[in-house]
Motif scaffolding. Structure first.
Motif, mmCIF file in Angstrom:
data_model
loop_
_atom_site.group_PDB
_atom_site.id
_atom_site.type_symbol
_atom_site.label_atom_id
_atom_site.label_comp_id
_atom_site.label_asym_id
_atom_site.label_seq_id
_atom_site.Cartn_x
_atom_site.Cartn_y
_atom_site.Cartn_z
ATOM 1 N N THR A 100 0.841 -1.198 0.000
ATOM 2 C CA THR A 100 0.000 0.000 0.000
ATOM 3 C C THR A 100 0.873 1.243 0.000
ATOM 4 O O THR A 100 1.796 1.364 0.810
ATOM 5 C CB THR A 100 -0.919 0.026 1.245
ATOM 6 O OG1 THR A 100 -1.708 -1.162 1.284
ATOM 7 C CG2 THR A 100 -1.833 1.238 1.218
ATOM 8 N N LEU A 101 0.572 2.163 -0.916
ATOM 9 C CA LEU A 101 1.266 3.450 -0.996
ATOM 10 C C LEU A 101 0.256 4.551 -0.724
ATOM 11 O O LEU A 101 -0.801 4.607 -1.354
ATOM 12 C CB LEU A 101 1.881 3.638 -2.385
ATOM 13 C CG LEU A 101 2.590 4.978 -2.634
ATOM 14 C CD1 LEU A 101 3.837 5.087 -1.767
ATOM 15 C CD2 LEU A 101 2.937 5.136 -4.107
ATOM 16 N N ARG A 102 0.564 5.434 0.237
ATOM 17 C CA ARG A 102 -0.345 6.521 0.601
ATOM 18 C C ARG A 102 0.393 7.854 0.589
ATOM 19 O O ARG A 102 1.516 7.949 1.089
ATOM 20 C CB ARG A 102 -0.941 6.273 1.992
ATOM 21 C CG ARG A 102 -1.980 5.185 2.024
ATOM 22 C CD ARG A 102 -2.448 4.868 3.417
ATOM 23 N NE ARG A 102 -1.492 4.017 4.114
ATOM 24 C CZ ARG A 102 -1.681 3.538 5.342
ATOM 25 N NH1 ARG A 102 -2.770 3.852 6.020
ATOM 26 N NH2 ARG A 102 -0.782 2.761 5.905
ATOM 27 N N LEU A 103 -0.246 8.872 0.056
ATOM 28 C CA LEU A 103 0.287 10.226 0.021
ATOM 29 C C LEU A 103 -0.678 11.154 0.737
ATOM 30 O O LEU A 103 -1.891 11.089 0.513
ATOM 31 C CB LEU A 103 0.485 10.714 -1.416
ATOM 32 C CG LEU A 103 1.333 9.847 -2.349
ATOM 33 C CD1 LEU A 103 1.358 10.457 -3.749
ATOM 34 C CD2 LEU A 103 2.743 9.706 -1.808
ATOM 35 N N GLY A 104 -0.154 12.032 1.585
ATOM 36 C CA GLY A 104 -1.007 12.976 2.315
ATOM 37 C C GLY A 104 -0.598 13.048 3.761
ATOM 38 O O GLY A 104 0.548 13.359 4.085
ATOM 39 N N THR A 105 -1.557 12.747 4.666
ATOM 40 C CA THR A 105 -1.291 12.771 6.097
ATOM 41 C C THR A 105 -1.751 11.457 6.713
ATOM 42 O O THR A 105 -2.684 11.422 7.529
ATOM 43 C CB THR A 105 -2.005 13.966 6.761
ATOM 44 O OG1 THR A 105 -1.784 15.138 5.988
ATOM 45 C CG2 THR A 105 -1.467 14.224 8.163
ATOM 46 N N PRO A 106 -1.135 10.354 6.330
ATOM 47 C CA PRO A 106 -1.481 9.076 6.961
ATOM 48 C C PRO A 106 -0.935 9.021 8.382
ATOM 49 O O PRO A 106 -0.053 9.797 8.751
ATOM 50 C CB PRO A 106 -0.782 8.047 6.060
ATOM 51 C CG PRO A 106 0.405 8.781 5.528
ATOM 52 C CD PRO A 106 -0.051 10.209 5.344
ATOM 53 N N ASN A 107 -1.447 8.104 9.171
ATOM 54 C CA ASN A 107 -0.929 7.941 10.527
ATOM 55 C C ASN A 107 0.543 7.557 10.492
ATOM 56 O O ASN A 107 1.006 6.874 9.579
ATOM 57 C CB ASN A 107 -1.717 6.872 11.288
ATOM 58 C CG ASN A 107 -3.051 7.394 11.781
ATOM 59 O OD1 ASN A 107 -3.291 8.605 11.828
ATOM 60 N ND2 ASN A 107 -3.936 6.493 12.143
ATOM 61 N N ALA A 108 1.280 7.998 11.508
ATOM 62 C CA ALA A 108 2.706 7.712 11.582
ATOM 63 C C ALA A 108 2.940 6.242 11.907
ATOM 64 O O ALA A 108 2.149 5.606 12.607
ATOM 65 C CB ALA A 108 3.366 8.590 12.644
ATOM 66 N N VAL A 109 4.061 5.706 11.414
ATOM 67 C CA VAL A 109 4.426 4.322 11.701
ATOM 68 C C VAL A 109 4.648 4.136 13.196
ATOM 69 O O VAL A 109 4.201 3.141 13.790
ATOM 70 C CB VAL A 109 5.684 3.925 10.911
ATOM 71 C CG1 VAL A 109 6.121 2.508 11.275
ATOM 72 C CG2 VAL A 109 5.436 4.039 9.406
#
Length: 384
Positions: A100-109
């Protein structure tokens, strides 16, 4: 009426074009009773258990196992007549056999890793990542300021200032690029990257930020979960650390390279899930604080859960001025109950006690060293 029908038709068509669209959310209301030793306050606020929000999430099948995905979470307060909260996870991305690749403001690892093994039933709220006093609007100035303090104000001028007992309170970052691998025999590896941006003079658009790497892994097999993360922020060259005048201690920290590691383990025994972990937070190679925690979630019945959490935070005396400490400790114990009235509605109660070592320098007139700050809260959470 004609324009309304056209608008409804357009919205229906847009929803129909998205193969899978979900609208979910939660309204979490809380009554907090906080005792700082010097005075007591009772406040009505939010988010003692969950995060009040409305979330739009969807996907579109692109064929050959590939999907386009998006998520928009809008956090808000049910206790404010005006004002808009813009917090929450937001991203667009692609998902397939590659991961999965996400761009924006995803939750931090680092947030996901701590959530998997360390937060327990308390999450990021009172008794979990935050100290007694609360984490969101509707509280009191409790602990005071240090490098891990966050504050949120509401229109009634109630402000909460709390310390994260997990070293840092990182939930998500703007302008992120996040990749998560597919599950490899229970192992998921994640990498989140925030590129640096520079603002060199007056009139320039944007905000200067330093680059950040946020990486980790979560391994699950049977009832066992093992997780670890590394979070590193490069030096922020726009900070006063690079100014001609000698920087203050706070500015030195702001301009330093920050490294954070966290690791933990949890196991579901059936009668209870028990977990815990350890963290270390450093600036330019010098340790600011370390901490550990143990937590347990015990299902007492199908509807009732008991949560327990014990954690410590130990400061190094190298950062006396900024950390407001001469190397003291903070310790916290929390106990909580969640009772489900239905699939979507629950009531809950919490008791949290945070004790401060005599070496701690507290920036609040309400709290003194050796005080024990306590919070008792009761809440109602309704999901939809």
């Amino acid at each position: 009426m004609k324009k309304t029908l056209i608008a409804v038709a357009a919205l229906t068509a847009a929803v129909g074009a998205m193969a899978d669209l979900k609208i979910t959310g939660e309204v979490d209301t809380t009554v907090r009773l906080t005792d700082t030793g010097a005075n007591s306050t009772t406040t009505v606020g939010r988010d003692g258990r969950g995060t009040t929000n409305v979330t739009f999430q969807g996907s579109e099948d692109l064929g050959d196992g590939l999907k386009a995905i998006f998520l928009y979470e809008h956090d808000f307060s049910p206790f404010e007549s005006n004002g808009v909260f813009l917090g929450g996870e937001k991203f667009a991305g692609l998902q397939g056999g590659f991961g999965t690749l996400r761009l924006g403001t995803p939750n931090a690892v680092v947030h996901n890793v701590n959530g998997a093994v360390r937060y327990g039933m308390f999450g990021t709220k009172d008794g979990g990542r935050a100290t007694a006093g609360g984490t969101t609007a509707g509280g009191t100035n409790v602990i005071g300021n240090d490098n891990t303090t966050g504050s949120t104000s509401n229109t009634n001028s109630n402000t909460v200032k709390t310390v994260s007992l997990f070293g840092i309170a990182e939930t998500r970052y703007n302008s992120s690029i996040r990749y998560d691998s597919p599950s490899l025999s229970g192992l998921v590896v994640s990498l989140n990257y925030v590129p640096a941006s520079e603002k060199t003079g007056n009139g320039k658009d944007g905000q200067a930020t330093s680059s950040l790497i946020d990486a980790g892994a979560i391994f699950k097999t049977g009832g066992l979960t093992v997780a670890a993360a590394f979070n590193s922020r490069s030096e922020d060259e726009s900070s006063a650390f690079h100014a001609a005048a000698a920087p203050t201690a706070a500015q030195t920290i702001a301009g330093a390279k920050r490294d954070y590691i966290t690791a933990g383990v949890a196991y579901d025994f059936g009668f209870a899930t028990i977990g815990g972990g350890y963290h270390q937070l450093s600036y330019d190679g010098d340790t600011l604080n370390t901490g550990y925690n143990v937590q347990a979630t015990v299902p007492l019945s199908e509807a009732l859960k008991l949560g327990l959490q014990y954690q410590t935070l130990t400061y190094d005396d190298k950062f006396e001025t900024y950390a407001k400490t001469l190397g003291g400790d903070e310790k916290q114990f929390a106990i909580g109950l969640d009772y489900s009235l239905s699939k979507n509605t629950a009531v809950y109660a919490r008791y949290i006690s945070t004790s401060l070592d005599e070496k701690i320098k507290v920036v609040s007139s309400d709290v003194k060293a050796n005080d024990s700050v306590t919070t008792t809260l009761f809440g109602l959470s309704v999901k939809f």
